[in-house]
Design a protein around this motif. Structure first.
Motif, short mmCIF file in Angstrom:
data_model
loop_
_atom_site.label_atom_id
_atom_site.label_comp_id
_atom_site.label_asym_id
_atom_site.label_seq_id
_atom_site.Cartn_x
_atom_site.Cartn_y
_atom_site.Cartn_z
N GLN A 1 0.82 -1.21 0.00
CA GLN A 1 0.00 0.00 0.00
C GLN A 1 0.86 1.27 0.00
N PHE A 2 1.93 1.26 0.81
CA PHE A 2 2.79 2.44 0.92
C PHE A 2 4.04 2.33 0.06
N HIS A 3 4.35 1.13 -0.44
CA HIS A 3 5.56 0.90 -1.23
C HIS A 3 6.81 1.32 -0.44
N LEU A 4 6.81 0.92 0.84
CA LEU A 4 7.94 1.18 1.73
C LEU A 4 8.54 -0.14 2.19
N SER A 5 9.78 -0.09 2.62
CA SER A 5 10.49 -1.30 3.04
C SER A 5 10.11 -1.70 4.46
N PRO A 6 9.50 -2.86 4.66
CA PRO A 6 9.23 -3.33 6.01
C PRO A 6 10.51 -3.51 6.84
N THR A 7 11.59 -3.89 6.18
CA THR A 7 12.85 -4.10 6.88
C THR A 7 13.32 -2.83 7.57
N ILE A 8 13.07 -1.69 6.95
CA ILE A 8 13.50 -0.41 7.52
C ILE A 8 12.55 0.07 8.62
N PHE A 9 11.25 0.00 8.35
CA PHE A 9 10.29 0.69 9.21
C PHE A 9 9.67 -0.18 10.32
N VAL A 10 9.46 -1.47 10.07
CA VAL A 10 8.77 -2.30 11.07
C VAL A 10 9.53 -2.38 12.39
N PRO A 11 10.87 -2.54 12.40
CA PRO A 11 11.56 -2.60 13.70
C PRO A 11 11.37 -1.34 14.55
N ILE A 12 11.33 -0.17 13.92
CA ILE A 12 11.14 1.06 14.69
C ILE A 12 9.69 1.17 15.16
#
Length: 314
Positions: free
Chosen positions: A213-224
């Protein structure tokens, strides 16, 4: 989460952000997804065609006799509210506890409430934490709510009687809530469970939405996002798992899912079904998008649910 919201969130490509920028965007994403809103967001465009029918059900909900039930009435931070609709037959002993979806409330489940009411059952419609009339600032995606639903089941027994029979039912986030409740210690009066389009686990669901939906990297954002959630709500998003909870389930379970669900992808119901012990059944509804299975054919939906209940309630 829709891509058009990227501008409003101020999100730009991670490549041009430093660590502080990524952290700030993660905080915005967290607030967007987890912070309570005191209104029900507009439904998706594909379900606008059902609006007239939906509001007919809402009008019924407000006209049928009902009572308010409360958990933790003296604890302002943990107060949870529910609407109890007694069956037309005052001697009815079967109660359906219904879990609503993301950013909804008990009222938004009016169509399902009427379906079960017309089947002769009492209906209990809780407002999850951070929804409706219940307390809480952040949505917990069913993880804390599962404990409330276990408590609601004891309340039903206390109010309706030891000879109660309880069915648990939920849709979308509510479906996941019921799936996670299945792994808790529940009273023997809880006889069976039904989940419509619940997700398999929160990390997978957030990762899927960020990517698709956002075309963002889960690897970057999910941990934060996970770190923020641990600070705000006290648990890891990795704890929030239908799959892990369903492995402990001991009751008959019906899984329903739309064939064309792009919000909770259909492979997630396969994971949940695989994790759940027998007896169980699964119904993939052709051409249904997310939470659309009832609306495509209410009569067929009621028939499938009725068939499952008749098979296992006794």
């Amino acid at each position: 989460m829709k891509r058009k919201n990227l501008i409003g969130l101020g999100i730009v490509a991670p490549a041009v952000l430093g660590i502080s920028g990524i952290t700030a965007i993660s905080a915005r994403l967290y607030d967007y997804a987890f912070r309570r809103v005191d209104y029900v967001p507009e439904t998706s465009a594909d379900k606008q065609k059902y609006a007239d029918d939906y509001y007919d059900y809402v009008n019924w909900f407000h006209s049928v006799p009902s009572h308010q039930w409360t958990l933790h009435p003296s604890d302002l931070e943990n107060r949870v509210e529910a609407t109890f609709i007694p069956a037309a037959n005052p001697n009815a002993k079967t109660t359906v506890i219904i879990a609503h979806g993301y950013k909804g409330n008990g009222e938004t489940m009016s169509n399902y409430a009427k379906m079960f009411y017309d089947m002769g059952y009492n209906v209990l419609l809780p407002d999850d934490r951070a929804h409706g009339n219940s307390s809480g600032d952040y949505i917990n995606f069913g993880w804390i709510d599962r404990q409330d639903f276990a408590e609601w089941s004891h309340n039903v027994v206390n109010n309706i009687g030891e000879d109660s029979k309880i069915i648990m039912f939920g849709v979308s986030m509510g479906g996941a809530t019921i799936q996670m409740t299945s792994g808790e210690m529940l009273p023997p009066q809880v006889k069976l469970m039904i989940s419509d389009c619940g997700y398999s686990d929160l990390r997978s669901e957030l990762s899927y939405l960020l990517k698709n939906q956002f075309h963002l990297s889960p690897t970057i954002f999910v941990p934060i996002i996970n770190a923020i959630n641990h600070h705000r709500l006290g648990f890891s998003i990795d704890d929030v798992s239908s799959v892990k909870q369903l492995k402990k389930n001991t009751r008959p379970f019906l899984f329903i899912h739309g064939e064309k669900d792009v919000y909770v992808p259909t492979y997630m119901v396969d994971e949940c079904f695989e994790a759940c012990p027998e007896p169980k059944d699964i119904w993939i509804v052709p051409n249904a998008s997310h939470a659309e299975s009832f609306w495509i054919n209410p009569a067929a939906y009621k028939a499938k649910v009725t068939q499952f209940i008749k098979k296992y309630l006794n």
